[in-house]
Motif scaffolding. Structure first.
Motif, PDB file in Angstrom:
ATOM      1  N   PRO A 137      49.970 -16.532 -31.322  1.00  0.00           N
ATOM      2  CA  PRO A 137      48.969 -16.741 -30.164  1.00  0.00           C
ATOM      3  C   PRO A 137      48.904 -17.506 -29.573  1.00  0.00           C
ATOM      4  CG  PRO A 137      47.532 -14.948 -31.328  1.00  0.00           C
ATOM      5  CD  PRO A 137      48.387 -16.060 -32.330  1.00  0.00           C
ATOM      6  N   SER A 138      49.130 -17.994 -28.088  1.00  0.00           N
ATOM      7  CA  SER A 138      48.500 -19.065 -27.515  1.00  0.00           C
ATOM      8  C   SER A 138      47.271 -19.029 -26.003  1.00  0.00           C
ATOM      9  CB  SER A 138      49.626 -19.903 -26.593  1.00  0.00           C
ATOM     10  OG  SER A 138      50.392 -19.608 -25.845  1.00  0.00           O
ATOM     11  N   THR A 139      46.700 -20.102 -26.253  1.00  0.00           N
ATOM     12  CA  THR A 139      45.902 -20.029 -24.778  1.00  0.00           C
ATOM     13  C   THR A 139      46.370 -20.223 -23.358  1.00  0.00           C
ATOM     14  OG1 THR A 139      43.823 -20.455 -26.057  1.00  0.00           O
ATOM     15  CG2 THR A 139      44.083 -20.592 -23.832  1.00  0.00           C
ATOM     16  N   VAL A 140      46.158 -19.171 -22.231  1.00  0.00           N
ATOM     17  CA  VAL A 140      46.974 -19.616 -21.894  1.00  0.00           C
ATOM     18  C   VAL A 140      45.644 -19.776 -20.170  1.00  0.00           C
ATOM     19  CG1 VAL A 140      47.722 -18.636 -19.020  1.00  0.00           C
ATOM     20  CG2 VAL A 140      48.940 -18.273 -21.352  1.00  0.00           C
ATOM     21  N   THR A 141      45.158 -20.828 -19.461  1.00  0.00           N
ATOM     22  CA  THR A 141      43.655 -20.777 -18.561  1.00  0.00           C
ATOM     23  C   THR A 141      44.442 -20.381 -16.975  1.00  0.00           C
ATOM     24  OG1 THR A 141      43.316 -22.744 -19.724  1.00  0.00           O
ATOM     25  CG2 THR A 141      42.529 -22.593 -17.620  1.00  0.00           C
ATOM     26  N   THR A 142      43.983 -19.689 -16.690  1.00  0.00           N
ATOM     27  CA  THR A 142      44.075 -19.561 -14.911  1.00  0.00           C
ATOM     28  C   THR A 142      42.756 -19.530 -14.278  1.00  0.00           C
ATOM     29  OG1 THR A 142      42.930 -17.090 -15.091  1.00  0.00           O
ATOM     30  CG2 THR A 142      45.179 -17.489 -15.097  1.00  0.00           C
ATOM     31  N   GLY A 143      43.168 -19.413 -12.908  1.00  0.00           N
ATOM     32  CA  GLY A 143      41.760 -20.189 -12.101  1.00  0.00           C
ATOM     33  C   GLY A 143      41.416 -18.236 -11.926  1.00  0.00           C
ATOM     34  N   ALA A 144      39.810 -18.801 -11.217  1.00  0.00           N
ATOM     35  CA  ALA A 144      39.732 -17.560 -10.620  1.00  0.00           C
ATOM     36  C   ALA A 144      39.539 -17.255  -9.684  1.00  0.00           C
ATOM     37  CB  ALA A 144      38.218 -17.318 -11.024  1.00  0.00           C
ATOM     38  N   VAL A 145      38.639 -16.076  -8.534  1.00  0.00           N
ATOM     39  CA  VAL A 145      38.891 -15.770  -7.740  1.00  0.00           C
ATOM     40  C   VAL A 145      37.909 -16.318  -7.166  1.00  0.00           C
ATOM     41  CG1 VAL A 145      39.963 -14.127  -6.953  1.00  0.00           C
ATOM     42  CG2 VAL A 145      37.262 -14.000  -6.996  1.00  0.00           C
ATOM     43  N   VAL A 146      36.923 -17.497  -7.580  1.00  0.00           N
ATOM     44  CA  VAL A 146      35.929 -18.001  -6.918  1.00  0.00           C
ATOM     45  C   VAL A 146      36.207 -19.433  -7.242  1.00  0.00           C
ATOM     46  CG1 VAL A 146      33.453 -18.732  -7.655  1.00  0.00           C
ATOM     47  CG2 VAL A 146      33.609 -16.470  -7.861  1.00  0.00           C
TER      48      VAL A 146
END
Length: 252
Positions: A137-146
């Motif tokens: 597994p790898s970590t995927v970082t996403t933004g947020a609506v805030v």
């Protein structure tokens, strides 16, 4: 597909849709939220909430509710609930910061809630795909609506599938009960569906990697119903060029 199969397909989708609408109509649920208030390190009064509140890197402190109360919300987890009459104050930690969400069964938004608009279910959008796992597994970082917040997802592989002869790929995250989850946008996003992302639960892959993606169950995230959620946006890899005219539409 037989007539019976088609009837079961429609009936099962209708049941799923009704359960989704009941969930969002709950008196202390997402649609009942009336505020999102971020805390600082100094004690302060927040809106019309009881007591005074502050937060640091370790905990949240509430002064004036049975003395001084210490709460320890977990990063990214569902919040801790504090009773305030019929309301519930949810204490959350997101990207290191702490906020209070106020759930009120007398919320005007809840009173005006009329259900979740959706495309009619269509067998065309129940497609077969193939899951290819990552070596690890790898970590995927996403933004947020805030703005300023981040979400960190455990990506376990990719799902390839076809729509009308064209091939598409989605990065898959860990789902529930051994299944997968994808967050995606498509050509309907911001037009008829919520712009930031929709979520799709995918059942556990067969031994040969085969999975079924039923886009009729593409689901809105809480942020599509309220301005007081902190949902993730879809990762860049999961922005489909095709118009997925299936699943839930933008409720606002």
């Amino acid at each position: 597909m037989t007539i019976t199969d088609r009837t079961d397909f429609a009936a099962e989708w209708a049941q799923w849709h009704e359960e989704r609408e009941r969930y969002y109509a709950e008196p202390l649920g997402w649609v009942a939220i009336t505020g999102l208030h971020w805390l600082s390190e100094d004690f302060e009064t927040i809106a019309d909430l009881p007591g005074r509140w502050r937060a640091d890197a370790d905990a949240v402190y509430v002064e004036g509710i049975e003395g001084t109360t210490r709460l320890e919300p977990v990063e990214g987890a569902p919040g801790l609930l504090v009773e305030d009459g019929r309301r519930r104050i949810e204490v959350i930690r997101r990207t290191g910061s702490v906020a209070l969400r106020v759930h009120d069964p007398e919320s005007p938004q809840l009173a005006a809630f009329e259900g979740i608009p959706a495309y009619p279910p269509s067998e065309r959008w129940r497609v077969e795909g193939r899951f290819t796992p990552y070596a690890e597994p790898s970590t995927v970082t996403t933004g947020a609506v805030v703005e300023g917040l981040e979400h960190h997802h455990s990506a376990v592989g990719v799902v390839d599938f076809e729509v009308d002869g064209s091939t598409h790929r989605l990065v898959a995250f860990v789902g529930k009960q051994g299944g997968l989850q994808v967050l995606f946008t498509d050509a309907t996003s911001g037009v008829t569906t919520y712009p930031a992302a929709r979520s799709l639960a995918v059942s556990a892959p067969e031994p040969d990697g085969v999975v079924v993606l039923d886009f009729n169950r593409a689901a809105n995230l809480p942020c599509s119903f309220t301005d007081y959620a902190t949902c993730p946006v879809a990762p860049a890899e999961n922005r489909l060029g095709v118009a997925v005219e299936a699943g839930e539409k933008n409720p606002r």
